[in-house]
Design an enzyme around this catalytic site. Structure first.
Site, mmCIF file in Angstrom:
data_model
loop_
_atom_site.group_PDB
_atom_site.id
_atom_site.type_symbol
_atom_site.label_atom_id
_atom_site.label_comp_id
_atom_site.label_asym_id
_atom_site.label_seq_id
_atom_site.Cartn_x
_atom_site.Cartn_y
_atom_site.Cartn_z
ATOM 1 C CG HIS A 222 -13.481 -5.149 5.965
ATOM 2 N ND1 HIS A 222 -13.312 -3.566 5.630
ATOM 3 C CD2 HIS A 222 -13.021 -5.060 7.447
ATOM 4 C CE1 HIS A 222 -12.962 -2.919 6.678
ATOM 5 N NE2 HIS A 222 -12.836 -3.731 7.876
ATOM 6 C CE LYS B 159 -4.288 -1.566 2.159
ATOM 7 N NZ LYS B 159 -5.142 -1.273 2.761
ATOM 8 N NE ARG C 34 -10.271 -9.738 -6.836
ATOM 9 C CZ ARG C 34 -9.609 -8.984 -5.696
ATOM 10 N NH1 ARG C 34 -8.672 -8.922 -5.445
ATOM 11 N NH2 ARG C 34 -10.708 -8.378 -5.016
ATOM 12 C CD GLU D 50 -5.204 6.125 4.168
ATOM 13 O OE1 GLU D 50 -6.466 5.859 4.341
ATOM 14 O OE2 GLU D 50 -4.567 5.427 3.209
HETATM 15 C C1 MV4 Z 1 -10.413 4.083 5.423
HETATM 16 C C2 MV4 Z 1 -11.385 4.320 6.223
HETATM 17 C C3 MV4 Z 1 -11.571 5.607 6.481
HETATM 18 N N1 MV4 Z 1 -10.740 6.461 6.466
HETATM 19 N N2 MV4 Z 1 -9.420 4.761 5.158
HETATM 20 C C4 MV4 Z 1 -11.351 -0.751 4.920
HETATM 21 C C5 MV4 Z 1 -10.708 -1.676 3.778
HETATM 22 C C6 MV4 Z 1 -9.823 -0.751 2.903
HETATM 23 N N3 MV4 Z 1 -10.168 -1.267 1.562
HETATM 24 C C7 MV4 Z 1 -9.971 0.444 3.201
HETATM 25 N N4 MV4 Z 1 -10.842 0.656 4.168
HETATM 26 C C8 MV4 Z 1 -11.248 1.972 4.877
HETATM 27 N N5 MV4 Z 1 -10.418 2.751 4.712
HETATM 28 C C9 MV4 Z 1 -9.591 6.212 5.783
HETATM 29 N N6 MV4 Z 1 -8.435 6.827 5.688
HETATM 30 C C10 MV4 Z 1 -12.621 3.424 6.031
HETATM 31 C C11 MV4 Z 1 -12.473 2.021 5.635
HETATM 32 C C12 MV4 Z 1 -13.577 1.291 5.652
HETATM 33 C C13 MV4 Z 1 -13.960 0.773 4.506
HETATM 34 C C14 MV4 Z 1 -13.872 0.908 3.234
HETATM 35 C C15 MV4 Z 1 -14.286 0.533 2.249
HETATM 36 C C16 MV4 Z 1 -15.258 -0.502 2.361
HETATM 37 C C17 MV4 Z 1 -15.920 -0.864 3.592
HETATM 38 C C18 MV4 Z 1 -15.280 -0.067 4.723
HETATM 39 C C19 MV4 Z 1 -15.638 -0.578 6.130
HETATM 40 C C20 MV4 Z 1 -15.178 -0.140 7.093
HETATM 41 C C21 MV4 Z 1 -13.885 0.924 6.920
#
Ligand code: MV4
Length: 677
Positions: free
Chosen positions: A235, A116, A292, A200
């Protein structure tokens, strides 16, 4: 173009890839584990190679064994599907080394997106928007602490090697930072073998919006618009749709162009998904790139009319992208629901077992006859890797099917999804179908008020009990039971004779039931009294007697019933003593209490049969000397206008019958003597 490819996957995605191969005249080779010898994906392909034991580690993750299968069958390319080896650099590399085309991006692009922190550095250089934060190499705790203070709380710590939500920590206050950092690093080290973290700004109530991109080997790169995948549980995506609702044309274009820039920054080739996190005001930031084809790709196929697997094959074979950006257009709206064998009432634990009955809504299976263009014309598409009779095992992802609908507008697609979910019938494992229905019919989903916290915030409403058509379903269950008792199931038993013989003289029959909740819990036993007098039939339940009639419907398991002024058509699937009723868009289950067998059980082993209550003998079904099976009806009594049948507690010979028709008997009186075998 290739003339033969190997599909290094199983389940619905293997079937999906095989369908496009068939349509394009490309031979397909399946691989399968011990658990999948009879799986649908094996029959969907032209050839199949056994690659090992049931666990993924012993089969679908065996790089050398899969390469060997490709070599042995003469496959020129390997499609990895999603999951398993789809984002495994070693596998992509091994394919290349063996002279087999890996249908996916170059090894370097997979590697670039694997970290990442490294990916964010590349994206920063390509001017792709990033969440304010720190993704540097220096991991000194004091420096990280100062960076977090500068970003401002709350901040989110993420494992650089993580993904899909693993190894994340929200830190609310500066004084909590160092402890959270230590804990996040420990988890990252043990989960990913790498303790590097990034920081972040933590965004509250974000949306998950992703962009489908495609690039070829000739410098072509396009985006196939956006998808909203905000509705997730731990997730795991639950519902996905395309396009993402409520975005202005400007935001959509900017996000699409940012996604293409992200792909170009890593010299991407093939299908990829650039995942953004979006705020309520439409600001979007790069999160990660999935190298993918994604589970949710069908919603993009539905709105673009393109077959993304065909695109993948063309690009992998060195052809240019089939269309330019200007030629790509959005048509309508598509929604996908993932139907899982899982138990919502038990914390969504996977639910295994045989699919004893599986009926999906009328729609198009993604087959040889239905490319993406076809499935868009048909508004309902089902992608599934299982058939009725197959078993959901604990070895793999317990997905039963993806249900994808299309509509001219989101409202139309939503209504279609609701109907389609109500038409899903599954007997065997527990499923999330009702849970999906509730989300789809919930106010925030209906209005497109989507964010990643939707399920948690509406937990109460999504898990509250719903009112179901109990009376109608019960009437249908009784109809199925009476139909069965009236003929086929017992053949030429005296019981058959009984129903016809007494047809016009009026009688009552007691049916014992237990309701089974969708949680799997059973209610208390209750009885329903079925009475027939001449042409009049009634059912009495809970002290209410109502007119009742039924008939078998046209289809298998189909019944029609009227009860009082309610009427219902439905299907009743009988599994042992459990009657699964699907009617009016609901699934209900009742367990039949075989009162005859229960009465027999109570007497079991004694060889004597006694009256369960004072009453009158209304039929004697056996004569002395009769050889009977366990459960054979012997005598019918009537008490308080209800009929009770006394059955044989065990196989044996009737040696004596102690009462005749019309005799009044006392409670507990012995009715006949049975010599148990
Ligand atoms: C975040 C966030 C809030 N703020 N980043 C969760 C999985 C990963 N793909 C990124 N994720 C998140 N990153 C910041 N700076 C909240 C999440 C997150 C989330 C993101 C996408 C889909 C579902 C989620 C569920 C919980 C938290």
């Amino acid at each position: 173009m290739f003339n033969k490819i190997l599909i290094a996957n199983r389940g619905e995605i293997a079937c999906r890839v095989a369908a496009t191969c068939k349509r394009l005249g490309i031979a397909s080779v399946a691989v399968y584990s011990d658990a999948d010898a009879d799986a649908k994906h094996v029959s969907a392909c032209d050839e199949a190679v056994h690659i090992g034991g049931a666990t993924a580690a012993e089969s679908y993750l065996r790089v050398a064994r899969i390469i060997e299968a490709a070599r042995a069958t003469g496959a020129q390319a390997v499609h990895p599907g999603y999951g398993f080896l789809s984002e495994n650099e070693d596998f992509a590399h091994a394919c290349e080394a063996a002279g087999i085309v890996f249908i996916g991006p170059p090894v370097e692009a997979i590697a670039a997106m694997g970290s990442k922190a490294a990916a964010k550095a590349l994206m920063h250089a390509a001017a792709v928007p990033l969440v304010p934060g720190y993704h540097g190499d220096d991991q000194n705790p004091e420096l990280l602490h100062r960076e977090a203070d500068a970003i401002g709380y709350p901040v989110l710590l993420k494992a650089s090697a993580g993904g899909g939500g693993k190894g994340m920590r929200v830190v609310e206050r500066s004084e909590d930072f160092l402890a959270a950092l230590a804990s996040c690093k420990r988890e990252a080290a043990s989960s990913f073998g790498n303790d590097r973290v990034l920081i972040e700004k933590y965004l509250t109530r974000p949306r998950h919006v992703e962009v489908q991109v495609f690039a070829d080997r000739h410098g072509g790169a396009v985006y196939l618009f956006d998808r909203d995948c905000s509705v997730q549980r731990r997730h795991q995506k639950v519902l996905e749709e395309a396009p993402a609702p409520g975005l202005s044309a400007r935001i959509k274009r900017e996000m699409g162009e940012a996604a293409v820039a992200a792909a170009r920054a890593v010299n991407y080739v093939g299908a990829g998904t650039v995942e953004f996190i979006m705020t309520a005001t439409g600001d979007f930031y790069f999160m990660e790139m999935n190298t993918r084809l994604q589970v949710e790709h069908p919603v993009t196929e539905m709105i673009t009319g393109q077959d993304l697997v065909e695109w993948q094959l063309r690009v992998a074979a060195g052809q240019p992208l089939p269309l330019t950006q200007d030629q790509l257009k959005i048509d309508g709206h598509a929604i996908e629901a993932r139907i899982y064998a899982e138990h919502p009432a038990r914390g969504f634990l996977p639910s295994t077992g045989t699919l004893k009955h599986l009926r999906m809504p009328e729609g198009v299976e993604f087959t040889i006859h239905a490319g993406a263009g076809e499935s868009r014309k048909a508004p309902v598409r089902i992608d599934s890797g299982v058939r009725e009779g197959d078993t959901i095992t604990p070895f793999y992802d317990p997905m039963i099917a993806k249900l994808i609908v299309h509509g001219a507008t989101r409202e139309e697609a939503l209504a279609r999804m609701s109907r389609a979910l109500h038409a899903c019938e599954v007997v065997g494992p527990h499923t999330n179908v009702e849970f999906l229905q509730r989300i789809v019919e919930s106010e925030p989903f209906a209005t497109g008020d989507l964010d990643t916290g939707l399920i948690e915030r509406h937990h109460e409403a999504l898990f509250a009990s719903v009112k179901k058509p109990f009376k109608e379903a019960l009437a249908l269950a009784c109809a199925a039971l009476l139909t069965r008792e009236g003929g086929t199931a017992h053949g030429a038993s005296p019981w058959d004779a009984l129903s016809h013989w007494r047809l016009n003289s009026g009688f009552t029959q007691t049916l014992g039931w237990l309701a089974i909740e969708s949680s799997g819990e059973t209610g208390s036993p209750f009885t329903v009294a079925f009475a027939r007098d001449g042409a009049t039939q009634t059912l009495e339940h809970d002290g209410v007697r109502e007119a009742f009639s039924w008939s078998s419907g046209a289809g298998l398991h189909e019944y029609r019933a009227t009860i009082g002024d309610a009427r219902a058509t439905g299907r009743v699937f009988i599994d042992g003593d459990t009657f699964h009723v699907f009617c009016l868009g609901h699934a209900l289950a009742f367990e039949w209490q075989n009162l005859l067998a229960h009465a027999a059980d109570a007497e079991h082993g004694e060889g004597r049969l006694t009256a369960p209550m004072p009453g009158k003998v209304i039929a004697v079904l056996v004569e002395p000397g009769a050889v009977v099976e366990k459960g054979t009806p012997l005598i019918v009594m009537e008490a308080m206008k209800m009929e009770h049948t006394i059955g044989a507690p065990a196989a044996g010979t009737v040696s004596e019958v102690l009462y005749a028709v019309g005799d009044q008997v006392a409670d507990g009186a012995q009715l006949l003597v049975l010599d148990v075998q």
